[in-house]
Design a protein around this motif. Sequence first.
Motif, PDB file in Angstrom:
ATOM      1  N   ASN A 136       0.815  -1.221   0.000  1.00 59.03           N
ATOM      2  CA  ASN A 136       0.000   0.000   0.000  1.00 59.03           C
ATOM      3  C   ASN A 136       0.851   1.275   0.000  1.00 59.03           C
ATOM      4  N   ALA A 137       2.141   1.115  -0.328  1.00 59.00           N
ATOM      5  CA  ALA A 137       3.041   2.273  -0.330  1.00 59.00           C
ATOM      6  C   ALA A 137       2.904   3.082  -1.620  1.00 59.00           C
ATOM      7  N   ASP A 138       2.899   4.403  -1.457  1.00 54.02           N
ATOM      8  CA  ASP A 138       2.897   5.284  -2.629  1.00 54.02           C
ATOM      9  C   ASP A 138       4.302   5.358  -3.229  1.00 54.02           C
ATOM     10  N   PHE A 139       5.287   5.383  -2.330  1.00 55.00           N
ATOM     11  CA  PHE A 139       6.685   5.438  -2.767  1.00 55.00           C
ATOM     12  C   PHE A 139       7.497   4.415  -1.985  1.00 55.00           C
ATOM     13  N   ILE A 140       8.493   3.840  -2.664  1.00 48.33           N
ATOM     14  CA  ILE A 140       9.413   2.907  -2.028  1.00 48.33           C
ATOM     15  C   ILE A 140      10.839   3.408  -2.257  1.00 48.33           C
ATOM     16  N   LEU A 141      11.560   3.623  -1.171  1.00 40.86           N
ATOM     17  CA  LEU A 141      12.952   4.064  -1.268  1.00 40.86           C
ATOM     18  C   LEU A 141      13.850   2.833  -1.301  1.00 40.86           C
ATOM     19  N   VAL A 142      14.784   2.831  -2.242  1.00 51.07           N
ATOM     20  CA  VAL A 142      15.688   1.693  -2.416  1.00 51.07           C
ATOM     21  C   VAL A 142      17.131   2.193  -2.348  1.00 51.07           C
ATOM     22  N   GLY A 143      17.929   1.575  -1.483  1.00 53.19           N
ATOM     23  CA  GLY A 143      19.319   1.993  -1.350  1.00 53.19           C
ATOM     24  C   GLY A 143      20.025   1.205  -0.274  1.00 53.19           C
ATOM     25  N   ASP A 144      21.085   1.810   0.280  1.00 49.56           N
ATOM     26  CA  ASP A 144      21.889   1.090   1.270  1.00 49.56           C
ATOM     27  C   ASP A 144      21.673   1.666   2.668  1.00 49.56           C
ATOM     28  N   SER A 145      22.752   1.739   3.454  1.00 52.58           N
ATOM     29  CA  SER A 145      22.654   2.147   4.856  1.00 52.58           C
ATOM     30  C   SER A 145      22.161   3.580   5.036  1.00 52.58           C
ATOM     31  N   PHE A 146      22.339   4.434   4.031  1.00 49.89           N
ATOM     32  CA  PHE A 146      21.804   5.793   4.112  1.00 49.89           C
ATOM     33  C   PHE A 146      20.277   5.757   4.189  1.00 49.89           C
ATOM     34  N   ILE A 147      19.669   4.855   3.429  1.00 46.80           N
ATOM     35  CA  ILE A 147      18.211   4.748   3.413  1.00 46.80           C
ATOM     36  C   ILE A 147      17.713   3.940   4.606  1.00 46.80           C
ATOM     37  N   VAL A 148      18.521   2.997   5.073  1.00 46.20           N
ATOM     38  CA  VAL A 148      18.215   2.310   6.322  1.00 46.20           C
ATOM     39  C   VAL A 148      18.126   3.340   7.447  1.00 46.20           C
ATOM     40  N   GLY A 149      19.007   4.367   7.349  1.00 39.99           N
ATOM     41  CA  GLY A 149      19.029   5.426   8.363  1.00 39.99           C
ATOM     42  C   GLY A 149      20.048   5.173   9.444  1.00 39.99           C
ATOM     43  N   ASN A 150      21.184   4.542   9.087  1.00 42.00           N
ATOM     44  CA  ASN A 150      22.223   4.246  10.074  1.00 42.00           C
ATOM     45  C   ASN A 150      22.595   5.485  10.892  1.00 42.00           C
ATOM     46  N   GLY A 151      22.610   5.292  12.204  1.00 40.68           N
ATOM     47  CA  GLY A 151      22.993   6.383  13.098  1.00 40.68           C
ATOM     48  C   GLY A 151      21.852   7.281  13.511  1.00 40.68           C
ATOM     49  N   ASN A 152      20.647   7.002  12.996  1.00 44.38           N
ATOM     50  CA  ASN A 152      19.495   7.858  13.285  1.00 44.38           C
ATOM     51  C   ASN A 152      18.371   7.043  13.919  1.00 44.38           C
ATOM     52  N   THR A 153      17.504   7.712  14.649  1.00 39.48           N
ATOM     53  CA  THR A 153      16.355   7.040  15.248  1.00 39.48           C
ATOM     54  C   THR A 153      15.303   6.785  14.183  1.00 39.48           C
ATOM     55  N   GLN A 154      14.357   5.899  14.476  1.00 41.38           N
ATOM     56  CA  GLN A 154      13.342   5.491  13.516  1.00 41.38           C
ATOM     57  C   GLN A 154      12.581   6.681  12.929  1.00 41.38           C
ATOM     58  N   LYS A 155      12.208   7.629  13.762  1.00 37.00           N
ATOM     59  CA  LYS A 155      11.396   8.748  13.266  1.00 37.00           C
ATOM     60  C   LYS A 155      12.174   9.703  12.369  1.00 37.00           C
ATOM     61  N   HIS A 156      13.500   9.542  12.328  1.00 35.98           N
ATOM     62  CA  HIS A 156      14.325  10.423  11.501  1.00 35.98           C
ATOM     63  C   HIS A 156      14.871   9.747  10.251  1.00 35.98           C
ATOM     64  N   ILE A 157      14.508   8.487  10.000  1.00 37.37           N
ATOM     65  CA  ILE A 157      15.027   7.831   8.796  1.00 37.37           C
ATOM     66  C   ILE A 157      14.340   8.426   7.556  1.00 37.37           C
TER      67      ILE A 157
END
Length: 292
Positions: free
Chosen positions: A5-26
Motif C-alpha cells: 500500500n506504499a505510494d513510494f518505495i525508497l531503495v538503497g543502502d545504509s543511508f536509506i536504512v538510516g544508520n545512526g538515526n532514530t526510527q522517526k528520523h530515517i
Amino acid sequence: INLNNADFILVGDSFIVGNGNTQKHIPSEILSRLLNKKVANIAFPGAPISYEKNLLEFQNEISKQSKIILFYFEGNDFGNKDINKNKEKKNNKSLYSEFFYKTWIYYNFLENTKDIYLRKIYPSNQVFFKLIRRNSYSINQKIFDKLYYFYKKGLSNKEFSKNKKILIKNINNKKVAFYNNYVQKTRKNTIFFTHIFKNVDVLKKIQFVIFIPTKYRVYSDFLGENLSDNLAFDFLKNEYEKLNIPVYDITNILKSEIKNEKLVYWRDDTHWNYNGIDISMKYIRKIIEEQK
C-alpha cells in the motif's frame, strides 16, 4: 507501512536504512510526513545489484501504483578504473618501497649469515660472540631507522595520507572525521561504473534516481579543495537517461547547509545526520511536486 500500500518505495543502502538515526528520523519516515503519503523502504547495506535482486524478491508484494526512488552512494556503490595514472609517481613509490624492502632483507640475510659463521668459530656463550652480536644488532637497527627515514622522505605527504584510516578536519570550528578510503575515492580522476538496473518491470516503477555524495565531497569547498568533477554521477546520469529515468545530484543541496553553519553528516560517521536527511527529503519532495 506495507509494500502493498506504499505510494513510494525508497531503495538503497545504509543511508536509506538510516544508520545512526532514530526510527522517526530515517528517510522514509521524513518523506512520508513531508508528502503526507505512504513511503516504505527496501534498504540494506549492500551493492546496487543486490538492491535489484531484493526488489525482485518482493515484486509480488509491491503495489502496481508504487513508485520507486533509487539511491546510489558515491562511497561504496561505484567501482573505478584509473584513466590518468601518474606512472612516474607510482614508479617512484614502487622504487622506494622495493629499495627499502630489499635492503632490509639483505641486511637480515647478512645478520643471519654472520651468526651462523660466528657460531662455528665461537661457542654462543662466549663473551666475544655476545659482544659482537649485541653491537651488530644495535648498528643494524640504526641502519634500519635511517633507511626508513629516507623511505618516508621519498614519498609525498599525499601518499602517506592514504595510509591513515581516518582524517580529522575542522568544519565551522568543529572537528569532523572523514573515512580516508572515501576521501581518496572522491579525489580520484577515474572512470566509474556501477550496476544499472535491467529488469523491465522494475525500471518502469523507478520515478528517478538520487546520487548521494561522500561526506568529503560535500565538505570539500570548506577544506580548500576543488572537486568540480563528479565522474561517478556523470556515469549514473548518462546510463539512466538512456532509459528515460532522470538522475539528481544532492551535493549542492547539502553544501548549502554547510554555508549556514549546519552540519549534514555525523561528525564521527560517514552517514548523514537528521539535518542532512531532512534537507535531502525536502529536495526530493520538490522533485516529486515538479514532476506532477
